[in-house]
Design an enzyme around this catalytic site. Structure first.
Site, mmCIF file in Angstrom:
data_model
loop_
_atom_site.group_PDB
_atom_site.id
_atom_site.type_symbol
_atom_site.label_atom_id
_atom_site.label_comp_id
_atom_site.label_asym_id
_atom_site.label_seq_id
_atom_site.Cartn_x
_atom_site.Cartn_y
_atom_site.Cartn_z
ATOM 1 C CB SER A 190 -0.877 0.405 0.903
ATOM 2 O OG SER A 190 -0.054 -0.217 2.902
ATOM 3 C CG HIS A 218 -4.223 -1.571 -1.093
ATOM 4 N ND1 HIS A 218 -4.397 -0.040 -1.345
ATOM 5 C CD2 HIS A 218 -3.979 -1.889 0.297
ATOM 6 C CE1 HIS A 218 -4.485 0.572 -0.718
ATOM 7 N NE2 HIS A 218 -4.377 -0.396 0.758
ATOM 8 C CE LYS A 249 -7.288 -0.640 1.560
ATOM 9 N NZ LYS A 249 -8.079 -0.848 2.929
#
Lengths: 415, 84
Positions: A190, A218, A249
């Site tokens: 990240s 991610h 996300k």
């Protein structure tokens, strides 16, 4: 009074120490839905102003997508607001299981179990499947929630240098005496935005009889040709034993996470993982929204393709104006400033220019590695990116860092 | 530098520094407070010391302060060896 004056004084002293270290975190109030352009109230009480958002994990631009919002609204009407129960008593709706099946199909695994968050998935999974005769070998830059989960597990802990296959191999050799070995990594890291060398990791794991765990928070939804994740990008679909990921996300951005992987491992999580056992799971309204997200993500690669194009445009633009960025291909693009004070000053000036991006420095990243982390979204239009680049160019010129490399920035500002 | 410190320095260099050789450390370099070694990665150093020197490092002794430089680590090992 149980809350004594001395306790209050001690906590105030702790808070002051955090302030003095420059690590005090303040929230900025956003008055609009999450999007490429948002209205922010900062500092608290100030009039709202519209800024372009370069720090959300809204990679696919689905956080406020009308179809997702509509599906959530329908789900709210159809299945209610809350479950008032943990999963195994009376907290599981058919839609929870449907979402788990959709995630299993998308991630290319055998089964999936939802958790309240990916932090909870990481907190629960290791303890559920490993004991003191086993070993966990983690990349040194894995997410904090993995570190916490490993600390809750009785297995031996070890780490390897970030993305170093040779160091990982040494560790796998060293731990051949253990009952089971689990290699643990993020798919996309990240802070640097780099991808784990997953093909090499899987090969080593197969050579040394180890299982592989990847946190795809991610990556899920946009890394790989059809967005299934780092395992798709690296050509190892079906060869990763445990995937954890988030719905918070790219996949709608609300909340929720999961453990997905080998059938028996997922079932053991259902039996033993404490965050699953002792907390309500994802609320029905979020499940309904996430089911629509899965429809959108699996129907077309248009959004991840646009994100990829935006990422290329942004990276090329930052390089053209002479900023020092971390090379890579993910939509996490760190602009390296090295000096912590400089990172904070640049972030503040960018905000004044209408660009919302955040500076990171020690201890979040290594000393002397301060940076502004920018994150792209499929919701960004070219105009957003061009305005962002123009602001970076103006601020970069003000600080004299355009065209400068690490050593030159270090000479100007120190580390 | 004595043999004990050199062995610890060699281990720390191999275990924690980047392979490109761009960074070097001495027996006085701060390891934990500088971020070269974090508390999470410290476990392998503790295991190395226990195995190589036949000692048991109690949790109360395995503090970030005691592990912050090679000199301090060597002093801890010496103390525990004598204690044994």
């Amino acid at each position: 009074m149980a809350y004594s004056d001395s306790a209050r004084a001690a906590y105030n002293s702790d808070l002051e120490a955090i302030r003095e270290a420059g690590l005090f975190k303040e929230e900025r109030y956003i008055r609009s839905p999450q999007a490429a352009s948002i209205e922010v109230e900062y500092p608290a009480g100030a009039p709202g102003r519209t800024v372009i958002n370069f720090c959300a994990n809204n990679y696919l631009g689905l956080s406020s997508h009308p179809d997702v919002v509509a599906a959530a609204r329908e789900g709210l009407a159809d299945r209610g607001y809350g479950m008032s129960s943990v999963r195994f008593i009376c907290g599981t709706q058919d839609n929870h299981r449907r979402l788990e099946e959709r995630l299993t199909s998308f991630l290319g695994t055998e089964d999936t179990l939802l958790f309240p968050s990916c932090l909870d998935a990481n907190a629960g999974v290791f303890e559920a499947i490993l004991g003191e005769q086993d070993v966990m070998i983690a990349d040194r830059l894995v997410h904090a929630s993995i570190v916490d989960g490993m600390r809750l597990c009785a297995a031996v802990r070890d780490t390897y240098k970030h993305a170093s296959l040779s160091h990982l191999e040494e560790k796998l050799q060293e731990h051949q005496d253990k009952r089971r070995r689990l290699v643990i990594t993020d798919g996309v890291f990240s802070m640097d935005g780099d991808l784990a060398p997953l093909a090499g990791i899987v090969e080593l794991a197969e050579k040394y009889d180890a299982m592989v765990f990847v946190d795809e928070s991610h990556a899920s939804g946009f890394i790989g040709r059809t967005g299934r994740g780092t395992h798709e990008h690296c050509g190892v679909l079906g060869r990763v034993d445990i995937i954890t990921t988030t719905l918070g996300k790219a996949l709608g951005g609300a909340s929720g996470g999961c453990v997905s992987g080998r059938r028996e491992i997922v079932e053991l999580c259902r039996q033993r993982a404490r965050p699953y056992l002792f907390s309500n799971t994802v609320a029905p309204v979020i499940v309904s929204g996430a089911l629509k997200v899965m429809d959108l993500v699996q129907a077309s690669t248009e959004r991840r393709d646009k994100l990829e194009a935006n990422t290329r445009f942004w990276r090329a633009g930052l390089e053209r104006i002479g900023l020092d960025i971390k090379a890579g291909e993910s939509p996490i693009v760190p602009v390296m400033l090295y000096n912590a004070r400089l990172a904070q000053d640049v972030a503040r000036d960018l905000y004044d220019e209408g660009i919302y991006a955040v500076g990171f420095f020690f201890p979040v990243v290594a000393k002397g590695q301060a940076r502004i982390r920018t994150q792209l979204s499929a919701a960004h239009e070219t105009e957003h990116l061009e305005r962002g680049l123009a602001a970076f160019e103006r601020v970069g010129r003000k600080y004299g860092i355009l065209g400068k490399n690490k050593d030159e920035i270090k000479d100007m500002y120190g580390l | 530098m004595d043999e004990l410190k050199k062995a610890i320095l060699d281990y720390v260099t191999h275990e924690y520094l980047d392979d490109d050789g761009g960074e070097t450390i001495t027996a006085d370099t701060q390891l934990i407070s500088s971020g070269i070694v974090d508390s999470f990665s410290m476990v392998s150093l503790k295991r190395f010391l226990e195995k190589k020197y036949g000692i048991n490092i109690p949790d109360r002794d395995a503090s970030p302060e005691a592990f912050d430089t090679v000199n301090r680590i060597a002093a801890l090992v010496e103390r525990l060896r004598k204690g044994n």
